[in-house]
Design a protein around this motif. Structure first.
Motif, short mmCIF file in Angstrom:
data_model
loop_
_atom_site.label_atom_id
_atom_site.label_comp_id
_atom_site.label_asym_id
_atom_site.label_seq_id
_atom_site.Cartn_x
_atom_site.Cartn_y
_atom_site.Cartn_z
N TYR A 170 0.81 -1.22 0.00
CA TYR A 170 0.00 0.00 0.00
C TYR A 170 0.85 1.28 0.00
CZ TYR A 170 -4.51 -2.37 0.72
OH TYR A 170 -5.66 -3.12 0.57
N SER A 171 2.13 1.16 0.35
CA SER A 171 2.98 2.35 0.34
C SER A 171 3.19 2.88 -1.07
CB SER A 171 4.34 2.05 0.99
OG SER A 171 5.12 1.19 0.17
N PRO A 218 -1.64 5.38 -4.32
CA PRO A 218 -2.10 6.72 -3.97
C PRO A 218 -3.21 6.68 -2.91
CG PRO A 218 -1.99 6.45 -6.35
CD PRO A 218 -1.78 5.09 -5.76
N SER A 219 -3.29 7.74 -2.13
CA SER A 219 -4.23 7.77 -0.99
C SER A 219 -5.69 7.65 -1.43
CB SER A 219 -4.04 9.06 -0.18
OG SER A 219 -4.22 10.19 -1.00
N HIS A 220 -6.06 8.29 -2.56
CA HIS A 220 -7.46 8.20 -3.00
C HIS A 220 -7.81 6.78 -3.41
CE1 HIS A 220 -5.51 8.47 -6.95
NE2 HIS A 220 -6.64 8.07 -7.50
N ILE A 229 -6.42 4.08 -2.00
CA ILE A 229 -6.55 3.35 -0.74
C ILE A 229 -7.94 3.55 -0.15
CG2 ILE A 229 -5.72 3.20 1.64
CD1 ILE A 229 -2.92 3.80 0.60
N SER A 230 -8.47 4.75 -0.26
CA SER A 230 -9.84 5.01 0.23
C SER A 230 -10.86 4.16 -0.51
CB SER A 230 -10.18 6.50 0.08
OG SER A 230 -9.32 7.29 0.87
N LYS A 256 -10.56 0.53 0.72
CA LYS A 256 -11.19 0.32 2.03
C LYS A 256 -12.71 0.30 1.92
CE LYS A 256 -7.43 2.22 4.85
NZ LYS A 256 -6.99 3.31 5.76
#
Length: 271
Positions: free
Chosen positions: A139-140, A143-145, A147-148, A151
């Motif tokens: 996951y590193s 991108p954060s979006h 990962i959202s 989830k």
């Protein structure tokens, strides 16, 4: 999506021989008679290779190959669930893809992954078949979006228990093993695990795929004959099937040929 499907059908007609289609239908029925009584794999791994080469061959931009490859994944998942195969792991993006592809191409792949994850969340088959979806990988590198979106999809399907779909995103088998070792070392240091209790079964619980059995069959398209850092621990006794077609051209008869090949093999697991 209907326009894209029509475009794919048009391309398929242009690149295939329309005269052979009636023979394909007959051949498909003949294949079904051979495989219908099983046994079927419990877990299939898929390396959907050849999207960019397929696109270049027919005059499209390489990135468009990934779009058609994504549509083929959805179609193939339906074939898999029709055979009541409980677990499937799709090699969507490797760690090498996420680290070394040109930034522009990498961003397009992440955009497609974001779109695909959101679409899966609302895909009728996911809810009809009660498919638990998990995204495995580093996951590193994600991108954060994205990962959202991961989830949200995992939360939406966490209570489903009929089927499991693992999506390997920014995934590498070596990294998975290293991550498992780090978790084991941490648990030993904290006194949660006795080193003498470490076995293959214990180690397996620390892998990304801990809730799925080892794959019985791994299919790779495009004619390449290697597993490219995919499920290295889990594939120790997997049957491997290499298919010459590029992934967007993968047909039901290609899938059923892989199943037939699996059924013809004697699985001894080293015994």
């Amino acid at each position: 999506m209907s326009g894209k499907k029509h475009k794919l059908e048009t391309i398929t007609l242009k690149t295939g021989n329309k005269l052979l289609k009636p023979f394909y239908r007959v051949y498909e029925k003949w294949l079904w008679l051979q495989i219908k009584n099983g046994p079927f794999p419990n877990h299939i791994g898929i390396i959907p290779d050849g999207n960019r080469r397929w696109a270049r061959r027919i005059g499209l931009e390489p990135a468009e190959g990934h779009l058609f490859g994504y549509e083929k994944i959805k179609e193939t998942l339906r074939w898999i669930w029709d055979l009541n195969i409980k677990h499937v792991t799709i090699y969507a993006m490797s760690t090498e893809n996420c680290k070394h592809r040109p930034p522009e191409e990498r961003e397009k792949l992440f955009e497609l992954a974001f779109k695909g994850l959101n679409e899966l969340k609302n895909l009728p088959e996911i809810h009809k078949h009660r498919v638990r979806v998990r995204v495995i990988g580093d996951y590193s590198l994600v991108p954060s979006h994205l990962i959202s979106a991961i989830k949200a999809l995992e939360e939406e399907t966490k209570n489903y228990d009929n089927y499991t779909l693992n999506i390997a995103l920014c995934y590498g088998g070596r990294q998975e093993i290293l991550d498992a070792i780090k978790k084991i070392v941490n648990d030993v240091v904290e006194g949660k695990l006795d080193p003498n209790d470490i076995s293959e079964e214990v180690f397996k619980k620390y892998l990304y795929t801990n809730d799925s059995p080892d794959p019985d069959l791994i299919i790779r398209t495009s004619g390449e004959e290697r597993i490219s850092n995919f499920l290295l621990w889990q594939s120790a006794y997997s049957e491997l099937y290499f298919c010459d077609v590029y992934w967007p051209e993968f047909r039901k008869i290609d899938f059923w040929r892989a199943i037939r090949s699996y059924q013809f093999r004697e699985r001894r697991f080293g015994r």
